[in-house]
Design a protein around this motif. Sequence first.
Motif, PDB file in Angstrom:
ATOM      1  N   CYS A 127      50.989  58.851   5.414  1.00  0.00           N
ATOM      2  CA  CYS A 127      49.589  58.290   5.501  1.00  0.00           C
ATOM      3  C   CYS A 127      49.052  57.902   4.085  1.00  0.00           C
ATOM      4  O   CYS A 127      48.277  57.094   4.026  1.00  0.00           O
ATOM      5  CB  CYS A 127      48.533  59.051   6.494  1.00  0.00           C
ATOM      6  SG  CYS A 127      49.174  59.185   8.143  1.00  0.00           S
ATOM      7  N   LEU A 128      49.131  59.037   3.268  1.00  0.00           N
ATOM      8  CA  LEU A 128      48.775  58.910   1.752  1.00  0.00           C
ATOM      9  C   LEU A 128      49.312  57.622   1.291  1.00  0.00           C
ATOM     10  O   LEU A 128      48.853  56.729   0.494  1.00  0.00           O
ATOM     11  CB  LEU A 128      49.124  60.193   1.090  1.00  0.00           C
ATOM     12  CG  LEU A 128      48.668  60.116  -0.365  1.00  0.00           C
ATOM     13  CD1 LEU A 128      47.217  60.128  -0.723  1.00  0.00           C
ATOM     14  CD2 LEU A 128      49.276  61.253  -1.027  1.00  0.00           C
ATOM     15  N   GLU A 134      45.448  58.372  -3.790  1.00  0.00           N
ATOM     16  CA  GLU A 134      45.835  59.115  -4.736  1.00  0.00           C
ATOM     17  C   GLU A 134      45.642  60.536  -4.665  1.00  0.00           C
ATOM     18  O   GLU A 134      44.868  61.135  -3.880  1.00  0.00           O
ATOM     19  CB  GLU A 134      44.790  58.698  -6.198  1.00  0.00           C
ATOM     20  CG  GLU A 134      44.905  57.284  -6.722  1.00  0.00           C
ATOM     21  CD  GLU A 134      44.149  56.882  -7.693  1.00  0.00           C
ATOM     22  OE1 GLU A 134      44.627  55.921  -8.357  1.00  0.00           O
ATOM     23  OE2 GLU A 134      43.159  57.579  -8.097  1.00  0.00           O
ATOM     24  N   VAL A 135      46.265  61.448  -5.595  1.00  0.00           N
ATOM     25  CA  VAL A 135      46.202  62.860  -5.610  1.00  0.00           C
ATOM     26  C   VAL A 135      45.406  63.334  -6.916  1.00  0.00           C
ATOM     27  O   VAL A 135      45.797  62.754  -8.046  1.00  0.00           O
ATOM     28  CB  VAL A 135      47.560  63.365  -5.384  1.00  0.00           C
ATOM     29  CG1 VAL A 135      47.319  64.883  -5.730  1.00  0.00           C
ATOM     30  CG2 VAL A 135      48.107  63.430  -3.813  1.00  0.00           C
ATOM     31  N   GLU A 136      44.624  64.349  -6.870  1.00  0.00           N
ATOM     32  CA  GLU A 136      43.804  64.855  -7.924  1.00  0.00           C
ATOM     33  C   GLU A 136      44.379  66.009  -8.163  1.00  0.00           C
ATOM     34  O   GLU A 136      44.522  67.140  -7.188  1.00  0.00           O
ATOM     35  CB  GLU A 136      42.378  64.757  -7.800  1.00  0.00           C
ATOM     36  CG  GLU A 136      41.543  65.480  -9.037  1.00  0.00           C
ATOM     37  CD  GLU A 136      40.134  65.322  -8.703  1.00  0.00           C
ATOM     38  OE1 GLU A 136      39.389  66.437  -8.720  1.00  0.00           O
ATOM     39  OE2 GLU A 136      39.574  64.265  -8.345  1.00  0.00           O
ATOM     40  N   LYS A 147      49.141  58.252  -8.337  1.00  0.00           N
ATOM     41  CA  LYS A 147      49.000  57.492  -7.206  1.00  0.00           C
ATOM     42  C   LYS A 147      50.108  57.817  -6.379  1.00  0.00           C
ATOM     43  O   LYS A 147      51.174  58.356  -6.713  1.00  0.00           O
ATOM     44  CB  LYS A 147      49.523  56.008  -7.674  1.00  0.00           C
ATOM     45  CG  LYS A 147      48.384  55.511  -8.806  1.00  0.00           C
ATOM     46  CD  LYS A 147      48.595  53.923  -9.144  1.00  0.00           C
ATOM     47  CE  LYS A 147      47.593  53.354  -9.895  1.00  0.00           C
ATOM     48  NZ  LYS A 147      46.273  53.454  -9.206  1.00  0.00           N
ATOM     49  N   ALA A 148      49.828  57.545  -4.931  1.00  0.00           N
ATOM     50  CA  ALA A 148      50.739  58.105  -3.854  1.00  0.00           C
ATOM     51  C   ALA A 148      52.273  57.508  -4.037  1.00  0.00           C
ATOM     52  O   ALA A 148      53.165  58.048  -3.857  1.00  0.00           O
ATOM     53  CB  ALA A 148      50.205  57.518  -2.709  1.00  0.00           C
ATOM     54  N   VAL A 169      42.418  64.665  -2.174  1.00  0.00           N
ATOM     55  CA  VAL A 169      42.998  63.429  -2.168  1.00  0.00           C
ATOM     56  C   VAL A 169      42.115  62.372  -1.879  1.00  0.00           C
ATOM     57  O   VAL A 169      40.875  62.603  -1.263  1.00  0.00           O
ATOM     58  CB  VAL A 169      43.763  63.531  -0.782  1.00  0.00           C
ATOM     59  CG1 VAL A 169      44.538  62.414  -0.421  1.00  0.00           C
ATOM     60  CG2 VAL A 169      45.060  64.636  -0.984  1.00  0.00           C
ATOM     61  N   HIS A 170      42.306  61.241  -2.839  1.00  0.00           N
ATOM     62  CA  HIS A 170      41.334  60.080  -2.593  1.00  0.00           C
ATOM     63  C   HIS A 170      41.864  59.013  -2.072  1.00  0.00           C
ATOM     64  O   HIS A 170      43.038  58.342  -2.165  1.00  0.00           O
ATOM     65  CB  HIS A 170      41.052  59.701  -4.111  1.00  0.00           C
ATOM     66  CG  HIS A 170      40.414  60.752  -4.789  1.00  0.00           C
ATOM     67  ND1 HIS A 170      38.896  61.026  -4.716  1.00  0.00           N
ATOM     68  CD2 HIS A 170      40.843  61.518  -5.597  1.00  0.00           C
ATOM     69  CE1 HIS A 170      38.683  62.223  -5.455  1.00  0.00           C
ATOM     70  NE2 HIS A 170      39.720  62.401  -6.366  1.00  0.00           N
ATOM     71  N   LEU A 171      41.236  58.347  -0.854  1.00  0.00           N
ATOM     72  CA  LEU A 171      41.645  57.133  -0.134  1.00  0.00           C
ATOM     73  C   LEU A 171      40.785  56.244  -0.210  1.00  0.00           C
ATOM     74  O   LEU A 171      39.428  56.257  -0.136  1.00  0.00           O
ATOM     75  CB  LEU A 171      41.780  57.713   1.322  1.00  0.00           C
ATOM     76  CG  LEU A 171      42.734  59.056   1.640  1.00  0.00           C
ATOM     77  CD1 LEU A 171      42.519  59.349   2.960  1.00  0.00           C
ATOM     78  CD2 LEU A 171      44.147  58.946   1.092  1.00  0.00           C
ATOM     79  N   PRO A 172      41.150  54.631  -0.266  1.00  0.00           N
ATOM     80  CA  PRO A 172      40.190  54.030  -0.279  1.00  0.00           C
ATOM     81  C   PRO A 172      39.500  53.855   1.275  1.00  0.00           C
ATOM     82  O   PRO A 172      40.070  53.879   2.425  1.00  0.00           O
ATOM     83  CB  PRO A 172      41.073  52.403  -0.260  1.00  0.00           C
ATOM     84  CG  PRO A 172      42.626  52.984   0.304  1.00  0.00           C
ATOM     85  CD  PRO A 172      42.408  54.461  -0.367  1.00  0.00           C
ATOM     86  N   ALA A 173      38.122  53.676   1.348  1.00  0.00           N
ATOM     87  CA  ALA A 173      37.649  53.565   2.221  1.00  0.00           C
ATOM     88  C   ALA A 173      37.769  52.250   3.294  1.00  0.00           C
ATOM     89  O   ALA A 173      37.844  51.208   2.721  1.00  0.00           O
ATOM     90  CB  ALA A 173      35.911  53.746   2.220  1.00  0.00           C
ATOM     91  N   ALA A 174      37.896  52.271   4.587  1.00  0.00           N
ATOM     92  CA  ALA A 174      38.212  51.034   5.543  1.00  0.00           C
ATOM     93  C   ALA A 174      37.009  50.203   5.353  1.00  0.00           C
ATOM     94  O   ALA A 174      35.802  50.700   5.185  1.00  0.00           O
ATOM     95  CB  ALA A 174      38.615  51.734   6.770  1.00  0.00           C
ATOM     96  N   THR A 175      37.303  49.116   5.394  1.00  0.00           N
ATOM     97  CA  THR A 175      36.439  48.064   5.475  1.00  0.00           C
ATOM     98  C   THR A 175      36.434  47.060   7.024  1.00  0.00           C
ATOM     99  O   THR A 175      37.257  47.273   7.653  1.00  0.00           O
ATOM    100  CB  THR A 175      36.336  47.139   4.417  1.00  0.00           C
ATOM    101  OG1 THR A 175      37.679  46.445   4.276  1.00  0.00           O
ATOM    102  CG2 THR A 175      36.403  47.830   3.073  1.00  0.00           C
TER     103      THR A 175
END
Length: 279
Positions: A127-128, A134-136, A147-148, A169-175
């Motif tokens: 999924c990532l 991205e992983v912090e 970056k994943a 873990v940072h993910l782009p929010a869905a639009t």
Amino acid sequence: MKPAPFVYRKARSLDEAVALLGSHADARLLAGGQSLVATLNMRLSAPALLIDINGLPGLDRIETKDGTVSIGALTRHVAAERSEAIARHAPLIAKAIPHIAHPAIRNRGTIGGSIAFADPAAELPACLLALGGEVEAQGPKGMRRIKADDFFKDLYETALAPGEVLTRVHLPAATADTRTGFAELARRHGDYAMVGLAATARAKGKGLSDVRLAFFGVGNTPLRARRSEEALADGDIDAAVSALDLTPHDDIQATGAEKKHLAGVLLRRVAAQLMEPRA
């Protein structure tokens, strides 16, 4: 069987955890422990030092800000499964989590632990990758993001450097134009998938753009099927299936040929999900 002897330390802060991890070449972090404890008991892992990071402040939060969903590494699967923010802003994660093992495992397992362990048959690493997240990580040299696409290196190997702790873990929010799809095939619900697929895309007219297909259970890491991504963006599902260049190995569940066939089956199912309007 019981674990080999080890020293146990409870970290009281992230800085202390990083320091302890860097103080010993043979140290492991304990978060949810749903994979680690099993390998300890079977003596597949035998660290000299076990660092318990449960309870570190701030690492169990789910936050949405500036178009990004940030999930703390100590967020339990069950917390993400029940999160309205995840359901709304990270629907692919919401689709995948019910497939992870069983409720007892999800009650203790953590988002960060699953990704850092990097099991190639696990749902969340794929999924990532599909989300392009991205992983912090925090380490002796400070914080950095990975970056994943650069994070998963080989079987259970990641880009985390010695002494680094995965923190978020940072993910782009869905639009409104985000499309997601998820499917897997397992012997029984809750078993590791024989083959699985996590996917994202953007709606473009009646078609798709920015397609990302991340297969799991078919290699040493989650794998993107880039040729199939291009074909699916062109609207040709048959070509996307034909373009699959996966080379799965035989295992106790299926032959490599069977896995590749199943990957094509899942691609057709997930492609149909990607074409559905977002609820």
